[in-house]
Design a protein around this motif. Structure first.
Motif, short mmCIF file in Angstrom:
data_model
loop_
_atom_site.label_atom_id
_atom_site.label_comp_id
_atom_site.label_asym_id
_atom_site.label_seq_id
_atom_site.Cartn_x
_atom_site.Cartn_y
_atom_site.Cartn_z
N ARG A 72 36.60 0.37 51.39
CA ARG A 72 37.68 -0.47 50.89
C ARG A 72 37.16 -1.52 49.91
NH1 ARG A 72 40.55 -3.25 55.48
NH2 ARG A 72 40.84 -1.11 56.13
N ARG A 73 35.96 -2.06 50.20
CA ARG A 73 35.37 -3.10 49.36
C ARG A 73 34.48 -2.54 48.25
NH1 ARG A 73 33.36 -7.29 54.04
NH2 ARG A 73 35.44 -7.79 54.83
N ASP A 74 34.31 -1.24 48.23
CA ASP A 74 33.45 -0.57 47.24
C ASP A 74 32.01 -1.06 47.35
OD1 ASP A 74 33.14 1.39 45.28
OD2 ASP A 74 33.23 -0.11 43.68
N GLN A 75 31.53 -1.20 48.58
CA GLN A 75 30.15 -1.59 48.87
C GLN A 75 29.48 -0.39 49.52
OE1 GLN A 75 30.84 -4.94 51.46
NE2 GLN A 75 30.75 -6.38 49.77
#
Length: 125
Positions: A72-75
């Motif tokens: 979701r956080r693109d991490q």
């Protein structure tokens, strides 16, 4: 590639995806996302290996939730997922899994002096 990396350097990306599918859908999606962004798949093998091994210390449920948040956080890095796993485990009051009990493992009591043991480094008073 270093010799210690050559062993899994010959693995196909599908091996990592297959392993991730045994864990859960978010772990699978995170591994697939890492491979989809890599120009050379071998470059993300260590990252995927690290993510897949994170469940050993805090459990598979915490890792799966962390992978969901990471997507979701693109991490996508192992370090980011590891931080999320630790935080999720702390929020749910999950301590790391207890150490392995085994007859060949000495505990702290083994190293404490007792009446029968004389320590030469302690000066008598």
């Amino acid at each position: 590639m270093p010799k210690n990396h050559q062993a899994y350097g010959a693995w196909p990306p599908s091996r990592f995806v297959k392993w991730a599918k045994k864990i859960g859908p978010y772990t699978t999606a995170l591994v697939e996302e890492n491979f989809s962004r890599a120009h050379v798949p071998v470059q993300v093998y260590r990252r995927c290996m690290g993510i897949l091994k994170l469940g050993g210390e805090y459990g598979q449920t915490a890792r799966e939730r962390a992978c969901q948040l990471a997507l979701r956080r693109d991490q996508l890095s192992t370090a980011a997922v590891k931080q999320l796993v630790k935080r999720i485990a702390a929020e749910h009051h999950q301590a790391p899994l207890p150490p392995i009990e085994h007859e060949n493992i000495r505990g702290a009591d083994y190293y404490l002096p007792n009446e029968t043991t004389e320590c030469s480094y302690i000066q008598p008073s």
